[in-house]
Motif scaffolding. Structure first.
Motif, mmCIF file in Angstrom:
data_model
loop_
_atom_site.group_PDB
_atom_site.id
_atom_site.type_symbol
_atom_site.label_atom_id
_atom_site.label_comp_id
_atom_site.label_asym_id
_atom_site.label_seq_id
_atom_site.Cartn_x
_atom_site.Cartn_y
_atom_site.Cartn_z
ATOM 1 N N VAL A 54 0.884 -1.200 0.071
ATOM 2 C CA VAL A 54 -0.042 -0.067 -0.076
ATOM 3 C C VAL A 54 0.739 1.081 -0.171
ATOM 4 O O VAL A 54 0.563 2.387 -0.731
ATOM 5 C CB VAL A 54 -0.859 0.172 1.056
ATOM 6 N N LEU A 55 1.951 1.301 0.659
ATOM 7 C CA LEU A 55 2.786 2.409 0.960
ATOM 8 C C LEU A 55 3.518 2.677 -0.227
ATOM 9 O O LEU A 55 3.806 3.833 -0.683
ATOM 10 C CB LEU A 55 3.510 2.301 2.294
ATOM 11 N N SER A 56 4.006 1.396 -1.023
ATOM 12 C CA SER A 56 4.877 1.476 -2.189
ATOM 13 C C SER A 56 3.924 2.239 -3.299
ATOM 14 O O SER A 56 4.277 2.887 -3.960
ATOM 15 C CB SER A 56 5.068 0.375 -2.793
ATOM 16 N N ARG A 57 2.685 1.853 -3.337
ATOM 17 C CA ARG A 57 1.599 2.447 -4.326
ATOM 18 C C ARG A 57 1.260 3.804 -4.083
ATOM 19 O O ARG A 57 1.277 4.798 -4.828
ATOM 20 C CB ARG A 57 0.390 1.400 -4.312
ATOM 21 N N ASP A 58 0.972 3.917 -2.718
ATOM 22 C CA ASP A 58 0.408 5.499 -2.622
ATOM 23 C C ASP A 58 1.479 6.373 -1.793
ATOM 24 O O ASP A 58 0.846 7.645 -2.038
ATOM 25 C CB ASP A 58 -0.761 5.312 -1.202
ATOM 26 N N GLY A 59 2.671 5.757 -1.351
ATOM 27 C CA GLY A 59 3.486 6.838 -0.955
ATOM 28 C C GLY A 59 3.349 6.946 0.671
ATOM 29 O O GLY A 59 2.479 6.603 1.144
ATOM 30 N N VAL A 60 4.233 7.497 1.443
ATOM 31 C CA VAL A 60 4.132 7.690 2.923
ATOM 32 C C VAL A 60 3.275 8.816 3.275
ATOM 33 O O VAL A 60 3.102 8.996 4.583
ATOM 34 C CB VAL A 60 5.552 7.438 3.443
ATOM 35 N N VAL A 61 3.351 9.819 2.342
ATOM 36 C CA VAL A 61 2.513 11.059 2.664
ATOM 37 C C VAL A 61 1.169 10.893 1.568
ATOM 38 O O VAL A 61 1.440 10.933 0.586
ATOM 39 C CB VAL A 61 3.679 12.290 2.408
ATOM 40 N N ILE A 62 0.269 11.384 2.515
ATOM 41 C CA ILE A 62 -1.227 11.622 1.676
ATOM 42 C C ILE A 62 -1.582 13.005 1.877
ATOM 43 O O ILE A 62 -1.053 13.635 2.680
ATOM 44 C CB ILE A 62 -1.975 10.495 1.873
ATOM 45 N N VAL A 63 -2.710 13.461 0.944
ATOM 46 C CA VAL A 63 -3.348 14.855 1.070
ATOM 47 C C VAL A 63 -4.694 14.495 1.501
ATOM 48 O O VAL A 63 -5.300 13.561 1.076
ATOM 49 C CB VAL A 63 -3.311 15.354 -0.187
#
Length: 119
Positions: A54-63
């Motif tokens: 999930v983190l690899s797909r979305d990144g560690v920072v979200i808006v």
């Protein structure tokens, strides 16, 4: 070697097969009483793998909805799962430190047939 519980995720079942093999075939240390700890270890490790995808797909920072940058919620889930996996790994003798304890080394080296105090 005990089969993995059906309810485990695909990742957790893969961990089960690997670790159960080590504990039953190589070390001969897995008992029925250890199965709950093994289940917890496999579940936690499976969760770590899932959250990493999930983190690899979305990144560690979200808006968020307010257009603010926030830490991805999966990071907290992953950290908790890593902590659980570490604790269970230690209980199962899967860490270098837990394997180096004198009592573990002595159990692995002892042959009860040669022990005059064995019952």
């Amino acid at each position: 070697m005990p089969k993995p519980p059906a309810w485990l995720s695909k990742d957790a079942k893969a961990v089960w097969r690997s670790v159960a093999s080590i504990l039953t075939v190589e070390r001969k240390t897995l008992t029925e009483g250890d199965l709950g700890t093994l289940e917890s270890y496999c579940t936690a490790t499976g969760t770590v793998r899932e959250t990493q995808r999930v983190l690899s797909r979305d990144g560690v920072v979200i808006v968020n909805a307010k257009a603010e940058l926030k830490r991805h919620p999966a990071i907290g889930i992953q950290n908790a799962a890593m902590q659980t996996a570490r604790l269970c790994a230690s209980e199962l003798g899967l860490t270098p430190v837990s394997r180096s304890r004198p009592s573990v080394r002595a159990e692995e080296a002892t042959d009860d047939d040669d022990n005059p105090l064995a019952i």
